[in-house]
Design an enzyme around this catalytic site. Structure first.
Site, PDB file in Angstrom:
ATOM      1  N   HIS A 469       0.920  -1.036   0.140  1.00 36.28           N
ATOM      2  CA  HIS A 469       0.019   0.619  -0.102  1.00 36.28           C
ATOM      3  C   HIS A 469       0.951   1.001   0.292  1.00 36.28           C
ATOM      4  CE1 HIS A 469      -3.893   2.060  -0.436  1.00 36.28           C
ATOM      5  NE2 HIS A 469      -4.105   1.407   1.097  1.00 36.28           N
ATOM      6  N   ASP A 473      -2.668   1.587  -4.818  1.00 38.16           N
ATOM      7  CA  ASP A 473      -3.806   2.284  -3.813  1.00 38.16           C
ATOM      8  C   ASP A 473      -4.953   0.559  -4.193  1.00 38.16           C
ATOM      9  OD1 ASP A 473      -2.941   4.300  -2.966  1.00 38.16           O
ATOM     10  OD2 ASP A 473      -3.775   5.912  -4.846  1.00 38.16           O
TER      11      ASP A 473
END
Length: 496
Positions: A469, A473
C-alpha cells in the site's frame, strides 16, 4: 589419477556453501555428471554432479559443515584404484555359518540405515553380491567351494539367494533420472524405478510419478519390484509379508529434516528454512500488506483445457496445465498497470522494462521462487514450457542462483493442495503477488443476454492479490484484478 571434488561457486555473490547430504559414500562407484552431493547456499539448494568417473575415495567435509567455495570436499580416484580405501565389501561367509560358535565379521552399515531405507542385512547382501560379480566369474557360487560343500542343502540355497533392489538404474545399468526424494521413496516402498514412467523433462521421474505408481500398485508393487536371483537357477524366492514392507514407514512431505525425525525431537532449521523465515519477516516489516480477493468464473478455461490437453501434449510434448492461463492474464494486467510491476528504491519507484515472472514452487524441504525472465515476450506455449521447466529443475535442485533472482512480480498457487484461497506475503523487492486458489464447481447465479437469471454449475476460482500500500492504492489494485478476471472469463488467445 585422483580428482579433487570442490565446493562450487554458485554465483558471484556466494562465498560459501553447506554440504547437506552426500549421495555416495567412500568406496562407491560414481559416473561423471552423476549427482554426488547436495549443497545449500544463501541463494539456492542444488545437487552437485561428480567431476569425473571412478570411485569416491575420500570425503573430506562431512554433512552439515559449511566451507568456502573452491574448498576440496572429497576425492574421486580412477575406477578401481580407490577400492582399498573404501569400506570393506560384504561377502558371503559360509565358513562363519559352518562354525556358529565363532562371531561373524562385522558387516558395513547400509547406506541410509535408520533413515527410512533398507535394513542393513539386505543392503549388505546386495553390496556383497555386486562385489563378487565385479571380482570374478560366478560370484558367490565360486567362493570357497570346499566350505560350501559342507553346508546343508537348505543353508547353501539360502546363501546363494540374493534379493536385489535396483532403485537407481535401469535394466541396462544406466542411471535413471530422478531426485534424491524420489529414490528414497522408491527404497522405502521397494519400487524398481525402471518400472516407473517419468513425465518430467527428459523422462525424469518426478515425485508425482512415484506416488502415482505406489498408489496404483499398492497391493502388488513391492513383490513385483523385488526380483530374486539365484546362482544355480533355484526356484523363485517368495519374500515374506515382512520382507516386502518398507524398512521404515514413509515420512510425510512436511517432515522438517530427515526421515529419522519423530515427534518430540528438537530439529535445527535447515539453511533454506532460515532464509525463508528471515525473508518473510523482512517482507512483513518492509511492505504495508493489503489483500483483495476476486471470484472468477473459469468455466471457459476449464472446458478449453479439457478439450485440448491431449492434442496439446501430443503436438508439443508439454502437458497443458492451468498455470499459464493465470500467468498470461497477469501479464496482460501488468502491461496495463505497470505500477504493479515496479519496486521501491529508497524514496523512488523503479518501473521495470520487462516482466520477470516469479513462479512459487513448493518443495518437500521448503519453498523457492524461480524466475521466468521477460515473460511478456513468450506466447502461451512458451510460458507453459518455461513453467514446467523451472518447476522440474527446482525440484531436481538444478537451478542456478541467477534463475531465482530478479523477479518483478510473483504468482503462487496454494490451490494445488486444495486451498480455497491464500493471503500470500509479498516476495521482496516486488510490490505485489497473485495467489491462485483451487478451482471448484459451484452453483452460481448467471444472467443471460435478455437479463434473465438462472442457477448454473460453474468452475470458480478465488484470486487474491497481495500488494504494498506504500506504492499501490486499492483502486488500482482492484482495476488490475478486474482486468485479470475479464481476461480469464473471456479467454480468446490461441493456446498453441
Amino acid at each position: 589419477m585422483p580428482t579433487d571434488v570442490i565446493m562450487p561457486q554458485m554465483g558471484e555473490s556466494i562465498v560459501e556453501g553447506t554440504i547437506t547430504k552426500w549421495l555416495k559414500k567412500p568406496g562407491d562407484k560414481v559416473q561423471r555428471d552423476e549427482p554426488l552431493f547436495e549443497i545449500s547456499t544463501d541463494k539456492v539448494d542444488a545437487e552437485i554432479p561428480a567431476p569425473s568417473s571412478g570411485v569416491l575415495k575420500e570425503i573430506k567435509v562431512q554433512e552439515g559443515n559449511t566451507v568456502q567455495v573452491n574448498t576440496v570436499v572429497g576425492v574421486i580416484d580412477a575406477e578401481g584404484a580407490g577400492a582399498a580405501t573404501g569400506p570393506a565389501q560384504a561377502s558371503p561367509k559360509p565358513a562363519a555359518e559352518a562354525r556358529p560358535a565363532a562371531p561373524p565379521a562385522p558387516e558395513p552399515q547400509a547406506e541410509g540405515a535408520g533413515a527410512g531405507q533398507q535394513p542393513p542385512a539386505t543392503e549388505a547382501a546386495v553390496r556383497g553380491r555386486k562385489g563378487d560379480e565385479s571380482r570374478g566369474q560366478g560370484g558367490a557360487t565360486t567362493a570357497q567351494p570346499a566350505a560350501r560343500a559342507q553346508q546343508p542343502a537348505a543353508a547353501a540355497k539360502a546363501q546363494e539367494t540374493v534379493i536385489e533392489f535396483p532403485h537407481d538404474r535401469d535394466e541396462e545399468g544406466e542411471h535413471i533420472r530422478s531426485s534424491p526424494l524420489v529414490r528414497r521413496l522408491a527404497r522405502d516402498n521397494n519400487v524398481n524405478l525402471a518400472q516407473v514412467t517419468g513425465t518430467g523433462l527428459g523422462g525424469r521421474i518426478t515425485k508425482q510419478d512415484i506416488m502415482d505408481f505406489i498408489e496404483k500398485h499398492a497391493a502388488g508393487a513391492p513383490a513385483a519390484a523385488v526380483q530374486p536371483r539365484t546362482a544355480a537357477q533355484a526356484p523363485a524366492y517368495q519374500p515374506s509379508a515382512a520382507a516386502t514392507q518398507p524398512a521404515y514407514p514413509p515420512q510425510s512431505a512436511a517432515a522438517p529434516t530427515s526421515a529419522a525425525a519423530i515427534p518430540g525431537d528438537l530439529v535445527a532449521l535447515s539453511n533454506m528454512r532460515k532464509i525463508i523465515a528471515q525473508r518473510m519477516i523482512e517482507s512483513r516489516r518492509t511492505s504495508a500488506h493489503v489483500h483483495n480477493m476476486f471470484e472468477v468464473d473459469v468455466t471457459r478455461v476449464v472446458q478449453l483445457r479439457n478439450k485440448l490437453k491431449t492434442g496439446f501434449e501430443q503436438r508439443t510434448g508439454a502437458r497443458l496445465t492451468f498455470m499459464p492461463f493465470f500467468v498470461r492474464a497477469a501479464i496482460i494486467g501488468l502491461q496495463q498497470f505497470p505500477i504493479l510491476n515496479a519496486s521501491m528504491e529508497g524514496d523512488n519507484i523503479r518501473y521495470h522494462r520487462n516482466i520477470n515472472m516469479g513462479i512459487a514452487v513448493a518443495l518437500d524441504w521448503g519453498l523457492i521462487v524461480p524466475v521466468i525472465k521477460s515473460a511478456e515476450e513468450k506466447n502461451f506455449l512458451g510460458l507453459q514450457r518455461a513453467i514446467t521447466d523451472v518447476g522440474e529443475r527446482a525440484r531436481g535442485k538444478r537451478l542456478s542462483p541467477d534463475e531465482i533472482q530478479g523477479s518483478t512480480f510473483t504468482v503462487t498457487n496454494p490451490g494445488t493442495f486444495g486451498a480455497g484461497f491464500g493471503l500470500p506475503i509479498i516476495n521482496q523487492p516486488n510490490v505485489a503477488i497473485l495467489g491462485v486458489g483451487g478451482i471448484t464447481k459451484m452453483p452460481v447465479v448467471v444472467t443471460d443476454a435478455h437479463g434473465n437469471d438462472s442457477i448454473a454449475i460453474r468452475s470458480m476460482v478465488h484470486l487474491t492479490l497481495g500488494y504494498d500500500h506504500r506504492v499501490i492504492d486499492g483502486a488500482v489494485a482492484d482495476q488490475f484484478m478486474a482486468l485479470v478476471k475479464k481476461t480469464l472469463e473471456n479467454w480468446n488467445e490461441d493456446v498453441g
